[in-house]
Design an enzyme around this catalytic site. Structure first.
Site, mmCIF file in Angstrom:
data_model
loop_
_atom_site.group_PDB
_atom_site.id
_atom_site.type_symbol
_atom_site.label_atom_id
_atom_site.label_comp_id
_atom_site.label_asym_id
_atom_site.label_seq_id
_atom_site.Cartn_x
_atom_site.Cartn_y
_atom_site.Cartn_z
ATOM 1 C CB VAL A 216 -0.957 0.006 1.215
ATOM 2 C CG1 VAL A 216 -1.913 -1.175 1.157
ATOM 3 C CG2 VAL A 216 -0.181 -0.003 2.521
ATOM 4 C CG ASN A 256 4.173 -6.553 6.597
ATOM 5 O OD1 ASN A 256 4.488 -5.397 6.376
ATOM 6 N ND2 ASN A 256 5.058 -7.517 6.798
ATOM 7 C CB VAL A 258 5.825 -2.834 4.457
ATOM 8 C CG1 VAL A 258 6.459 -2.616 3.094
ATOM 9 C CG2 VAL A 258 6.604 -2.071 5.521
ATOM 10 C CD GLU A 259 3.946 -8.326 3.035
ATOM 11 O OE1 GLU A 259 3.323 -9.116 2.299
ATOM 12 O OE2 GLU A 259 4.693 -8.708 3.967
ATOM 13 C CG MET A 260 -2.197 -6.830 1.929
ATOM 14 S SD MET A 260 -3.346 -8.224 1.969
ATOM 15 C CE MET A 260 -2.780 -9.177 0.566
#
Length: 466
Positions: A216, A256, A258-260
């Site tokens: 994201v 996470n 940094v991810e979702m």
């Protein structure tokens, strides 16, 4: 003078005969009355494997001597870095499950007659691995491997360390359908922009072909995304092994940052519940409705269908000699000769152990980049120094399509990855023809998904992008 010479010759012959007798006495085979696993255990006990390949080595007396001690301690350090034999011997003692990587490593060492080293067995006579002992060990490994996989291979190929992928795994179709929907659902992310398929697209070999994936707000992760295809065959998930199952793995990225970056599974569930038709369909399969456990279970069930059988190499394993070329077969033989098939074993040619990145040469010193937390590998989870720079071995299925390579995504071509793996893991410099043959073999590992040969729609230029 002649009498003196004759006397010396006779004395030497007597001494040689005596030494031969002693050697045979201390190198007898285990009793044939013992079960095969205990015969092998006795051979490894006598071989002194625990003297170098364990966390608490049985250090010989001469390790305290100034010169010999340095040599011994260096060998112990090197041996334990390469292989911890204790789990294998513990399994032998109870005839328990043996790691296929342990089987492959031991088989290769026995075939090459590399252990124990001469400087060890010249002092410890009973440790020598005689031809008869080697035959016992190799026979046991063959029988154990055939029983372990039970995949119908015949002849010499029945004992290969690499195995064909199952044609199909048992799954629940209704759970698979839900898992498919969730795998592609961006609502698992905080801003509804990222799904599992964003980094593990089905049409691009289960990867995104970036060095580091985009989360994201276009944030970058710190490790190369492994393929989701054939992940079901991995003994753990993630490079550092922090997830034991596919369901555990599926629970990680949604939260996470940094991810979702979703704040919680409760927030995800609230969005999914607002979709009344989806929530109703979900409740038909999972009576207790939308929960974190049910969401990740459905995704796991879907990922169990992401297998790629019927590669050309699998067809060769199953007896079709025409499935691969002579050059590709030569590449497979080199793959085994240079120890690649001691870690890249089984159906997925990997995913069965943690191994040190840079076993024979310091990879991270040569890389010339600043170390990151991700470079610590398994150490992140265990805080054990031996686990620093150890990673779950990646599977090699469909590897021609899963560039860039390594946990840090620093190798852009398969040829570069092969050449450098040989240097850092096996301590050999491959010739260009050898690199070509091994690469050709690796390309025979591309399989089929839903009956169609796997391809990758991404342009190769992505290897340079973030």
């Amino acid at each position: 003078m002649k009498k003196l010479v004759k006397w010396c010759v006779c004395a030497l012959l007597v001494a040689a005969a005596a030494l031969t007798l002693v050697y045979r006495l201390v190198n007898q085979l285990p009793s044939a009355d013992l079960p095969m696993n205990l015969q092998v255990l006795e051979i490894f006990d006598e071989g002194g494997c625990l003297s170098c390949h364990s966390a608490d080595p049985d250090v010989p007396f001469y390790a305290k001597m100034p010169v010999a001690g340095k040599i011994v301690m260096k060998d112990i350090d090197s041996g334990y870095r390469a292989f911890d034999v204790e789990p294998f011997m513990e399994a032998l003692a109870v005839d328990g499950e043996v790691n296929p990587v342990d089987l492959a490593k031991i088989e290769k060492v026995v075939l090459d007659d590399r252990m124990p080293m001469p400087k060890y067995y010249l002092v410890h006579w009973g440790s020598s691995l005689t031809g008869a002992k080697r035959a016992v060990v190799l026979s046991w490994i063959r029988d154990r491997r055939i029983a372990m996989y039970d995949d119908g291979l015949s002849g010499d190929r029945a004992a290969e360390p690499v195995r064909p992928i199952d044609q199909k795994l048992d799954t629940d179709p209704e759970k698979v359908a839900l898992g498919h929907a969730l795998f592609h659902d961006t609502r698992l992310s905080v801003d509804n922009t990222v799904s599992c398929a964003t980094c593990h697209a089905i049409e691009t070999a289960g990867v995104d072909n970036h060095q580091y994936s985009h989360g994201v707000d276009d944030q970058l992760g710190g490790v190369n995304a492994p393929t989701v295809y054939n992940a079901v065959y991995n003994f753990v998930q993630f490079w550092d092994g922090r997830a034991k199952t596919l369901a555990d793995q599926a629970a990680g990225p949604p939260l996470n940052p940094v991810e979702m970056a979703s704040p919680s599974f409760d927030a995800i569930i609230a969005k999914l519940k607002a979709d009344k038709p989806f929530a109703k369909a979900f409740a038909k399969v999972y009576p207790d409705g939308l929960t974190e456990a049910n969401i990740t279970d459905a995704i796991e069930e879907y990922e169990r269908t992401l297998i790629t059988p019927n590669s050309r190499f699998d067809k060769w394993l199953r007896g079709d000699d025409s499935a691969i070329t002579a050059d590709e077969l030569a590449g497979y033989e080199l793959f085994k000769t240079y120890d690649c098939a001691t870690c890249h074993v089984g159906q997925n040619l990997g995913g069965q152990s943690y191994e040190l990145m840079g076993l024979r040469r310091h990879y991270f010193a040569d890389r010339g980049l600043e170390l990151t937390n991700e470079d610590n590998g398994r150490y992140k989870e265990t805080q054990l120094e031996r686990d620093r720079h150890r990673f779950k071995v990646p599977g090699l299925r469909n590897v021609e399509h899963t560039w860039p390579y390594y946990h840090d995504g620093t190798r852009h071509t398969l040829e570069d990855a092969v050449r450098d793996m040989a240097i850092y893991q096996s301590g050999v410099e491959l010739s260009d023809p050898e690199v070509g043959q091994i690469t050709s073999f690796l390309k025979t590992l591309t399989g089929e998904y839903d009956g169609v040969l796997l391809t990758n729609d991404n342009p190769r230029e992505l290897i340079h992008g973030h």
